[in-house]
Design a protein around this motif. Structure first.
Motif, PDB file in Angstrom:
ATOM      1  N   ALA A  26      38.656  25.558  36.879  1.00  0.00           N
ATOM      2  CA  ALA A  26      37.966  24.832  35.807  1.00  0.00           C
ATOM      3  C   ALA A  26      38.282  25.574  34.516  1.00  0.00           C
ATOM      4  O   ALA A  26      37.961  26.747  34.371  1.00  0.00           O
ATOM      5  N   LYS A  27      38.957  24.882  33.595  1.00  0.00           N
ATOM      6  CA  LYS A  27      39.375  25.484  32.332  1.00  0.00           C
ATOM      7  C   LYS A  27      40.204  26.740  32.581  1.00  0.00           C
ATOM      8  O   LYS A  27      40.071  27.750  31.875  1.00  0.00           O
ATOM      9  N   GLY A  28      41.040  26.689  33.633  1.00  0.00           N
ATOM     10  CA  GLY A  28      41.965  27.786  33.897  1.00  0.00           C
ATOM     11  C   GLY A  28      41.391  28.962  34.658  1.00  0.00           C
ATOM     12  O   GLY A  28      42.103  29.923  34.908  1.00  0.00           O
ATOM     13  N   THR A  29      40.128  28.904  35.023  1.00  0.00           N
ATOM     14  CA  THR A  29      39.509  30.028  35.723  1.00  0.00           C
ATOM     15  C   THR A  29      39.341  29.724  37.207  1.00  0.00           C
ATOM     16  O   THR A  29      38.710  28.736  37.575  1.00  0.00           O
TER      17      THR A  29
ATOM     18  N   ALA B  62      27.456  33.345  34.636  1.00  0.00           N
ATOM     19  CA  ALA B  62      27.383  34.607  35.370  1.00  0.00           C
ATOM     20  C   ALA B  62      28.774  35.054  35.813  1.00  0.00           C
ATOM     21  O   ALA B  62      29.121  36.243  35.738  1.00  0.00           O
ATOM     22  N   LEU B  63      29.592  34.090  36.269  1.00  0.00           N
ATOM     23  CA  LEU B  63      30.947  34.406  36.700  1.00  0.00           C
ATOM     24  C   LEU B  63      31.784  34.915  35.537  1.00  0.00           C
ATOM     25  O   LEU B  63      32.474  35.933  35.643  1.00  0.00           O
TER      26      LEU B  63
ATOM     27  N   ALA C 178      42.732  35.104  39.497  1.00  0.00           N
ATOM     28  CA  ALA C 178      43.326  34.173  40.457  1.00  0.00           C
ATOM     29  C   ALA C 178      42.664  34.316  41.816  1.00  0.00           C
ATOM     30  O   ALA C 178      42.231  35.409  42.202  1.00  0.00           O
ATOM     31  N   SER C 179      42.588  33.213  42.542  1.00  0.00           N
ATOM     32  CA  SER C 179      42.046  33.235  43.903  1.00  0.00           C
ATOM     33  C   SER C 179      43.164  32.912  44.880  1.00  0.00           C
ATOM     34  O   SER C 179      44.145  32.247  44.531  1.00  0.00           O
ATOM     35  N   PHE C 180      43.014  33.367  46.117  1.00  0.00           N
ATOM     36  CA  PHE C 180      44.037  33.170  47.137  1.00  0.00           C
ATOM     37  C   PHE C 180      43.418  32.521  48.369  1.00  0.00           C
ATOM     38  O   PHE C 180      42.467  33.053  48.945  1.00  0.00           O
ATOM     39  N   TRP C 181      43.970  31.362  48.748  1.00  0.00           N
ATOM     40  CA  TRP C 181      43.455  30.599  49.884  1.00  0.00           C
ATOM     41  C   TRP C 181      44.512  30.498  50.979  1.00  0.00           C
ATOM     42  O   TRP C 181      45.696  30.396  50.697  1.00  0.00           O
TER      43      TRP C 181
ATOM     44  N   THR D 135      40.525  24.268  58.103  1.00  0.00           N
ATOM     45  CA  THR D 135      39.776  25.274  57.349  1.00  0.00           C
ATOM     46  C   THR D 135      40.595  25.824  56.184  1.00  0.00           C
ATOM     47  O   THR D 135      41.780  26.115  56.333  1.00  0.00           O
ATOM     48  N   MET D 136      39.948  25.948  55.040  1.00  0.00           N
ATOM     49  CA  MET D 136      40.500  26.643  53.880  1.00  0.00           C
ATOM     50  C   MET D 136      39.773  27.967  53.747  1.00  0.00           C
ATOM     51  O   MET D 136      38.577  28.003  53.481  1.00  0.00           O
ATOM     52  N   ARG D 137      40.491  29.052  53.976  1.00  0.00           N
ATOM     53  CA  ARG D 137      39.863  30.374  53.925  1.00  0.00           C
ATOM     54  C   ARG D 137      40.162  31.072  52.604  1.00  0.00           C
ATOM     55  O   ARG D 137      41.317  31.183  52.204  1.00  0.00           O
ATOM     56  N   LEU D 138      39.121  31.559  51.969  1.00  0.00           N
ATOM     57  CA  LEU D 138      39.268  32.302  50.726  1.00  0.00           C
ATOM     58  C   LEU D 138      39.664  33.733  51.085  1.00  0.00           C
ATOM     59  O   LEU D 138      38.834  34.544  51.468  1.00  0.00           O
ATOM     60  N   ARG D 139      40.959  34.016  50.970  1.00  0.00           N
ATOM     61  CA  ARG D 139      41.497  35.310  51.403  1.00  0.00           C
ATOM     62  C   ARG D 139      41.140  36.438  50.437  1.00  0.00           C
ATOM     63  O   ARG D 139      40.946  37.585  50.838  1.00  0.00           O
ATOM     64  N   GLY D 140      41.080  36.120  49.154  1.00  0.00           N
ATOM     65  CA  GLY D 140      40.783  37.160  48.180  1.00  0.00           C
ATOM     66  C   GLY D 140      40.964  36.654  46.765  1.00  0.00           C
ATOM     67  O   GLY D 140      41.182  35.459  46.529  1.00  0.00           O
ATOM     68  N   CYS D 141      40.850  37.543  45.816  1.00  0.00           N
ATOM     69  CA  CYS D 141      41.049  37.208  44.413  1.00  0.00           C
ATOM     70  C   CYS D 141      41.497  38.467  43.688  1.00  0.00           C
ATOM     71  O   CYS D 141      41.318  39.579  44.186  1.00  0.00           O
ATOM     72  N   ALA D 142      42.098  38.295  42.538  1.00  0.00           N
ATOM     73  CA  ALA D 142      42.628  39.444  41.808  1.00  0.00           C
ATOM     74  C   ALA D 142      42.926  39.062  40.368  1.00  0.00           C
ATOM     75  O   ALA D 142      42.984  37.885  40.018  1.00  0.00           O
TER      76      ALA D 142
END
Length: 270
Positions: free
Chosen positions: A38-41, A59-60, A90-93, A101-108
């Motif tokens: 959303a808006k690049g985030t 908060a995010l 960025a998030s990694f799925w 299933t879509m698993r949220l592997r991580g973010c960085a």
């Protein structure tokens, strides 16, 4: 809609090939309707609706701004950037077609170039835009090749760009197929349904103590990504030759922001 078992097997094979071609910097494959930007985030689109959603996004944003402060390294490629302002979240799925299933592997936090290369939709816009700058595309192709141990292509920009297009054709084909399989379940890396507020999910991924008055980043994620990058580079072939998947062109509609639930309806893709 595709025949589920056959489509799932085909998608699984295509995703495996994509992982083989791009062991480090890999285009994200997220089904239409499940986009988390959303808006690049990253993950902002998964915040709740109305007032609750605004509170979650605030908060995010506040947390990410604090965590990013003073950082000057892309956590995916380990390349330095001029300032923290050059870093994007960025998030990694990971998709698991067999069980939907879509698993949220991580973010960085990653560089601007890396964030762009992670998004096949933005790259499609770059390729199709009439005013596309050839030198800009060459730079992105070079960045992509170096990150994925294909530096041998960097001396020949035309070959590097061709390989980039082949990889993104495959990534986009995966997205189109995933968008037509059915509903997907959103979960964390351990398979647990994502139900809590997004800012708390991100805090856990970044190793932030939820009760701390100031943000304390453990950098555990950065170390994990570094280990994964080193392992991927060690295991990746020095000069893998991808099969030309052809050009897969399509567009997708973005889902409206909503609460993360156990099941969300598949977004429409055109």
């Amino acid at each position: 809609m595709s025949d589920a078992p056959d489509a799932a097997k085909q998608l699984d094979a295509m995703l495996e090939e994509l992982r083989h071609l791009c062991p480090v910097l890999r285009p994200s494959v997220v089904p239409a309707g499940y986009d988390d930007r959303a808006k690049g985030t990253a993950l902002a689109a998964l915040c709740g609706p109305d007032g609750r959603g605004r509170s979650e996004r605030a908060a995010l944003a506040s947390m990410l701004e604090e965590v990013r402060r003073g950082r000057k390294t892309c956590e995916l490629t380990q390349q330095d950037v001029p300032s923290e302002a050059q870093l994007r979240f960025a998030s990694f799925w990971d998709l698991e077609p067999a069980d939907g299933t879509m698993r949220l592997r991580g973010c960085a936090f990653v560089s601007h170039e890396t964030a762009l290369l992670l998004d096949p939709l933005l790259m499609l816009d770059r390729f199709s835009a009439p005013e596309s700058d050839v030198s800009d595309l060459d730079d992105l192709a070079s960045h992509f090749c170096r990150a994925n141990r294909r530096s041998d292509l960097c001396s020949k920009p035309a070959r590097a760009l061709e390989w980039l297009q082949q990889c993104y054709s495959l990534a986009f084909a995966c997205r189109v197929l995933a968008s037509n399989i059915g509903a997907w379940t959103l979960s964390d890396a351990n398979g647990v349904e994502l139900t809590q507020p997004v800012d708390r999910i991100v805090a856990e991924l970044l190793g932030i103590h939820p009760t701390a008055k100031r943000v304390v980043h453990s950098r555990a994620l950065a170390k994990t990504l570094s280990r994964r990058t080193a392992k991927a580079e060690a295991e990746a072939p020095a000069a893998a030759t991808p099969k030309d998947k052809g050009q897969h062109r399509s567009s997708s509609s973005m889902a409206s922001n909503g609460v993360v639930t156990a099941k969300r309806r598949k977004g429409a893709s055109s």
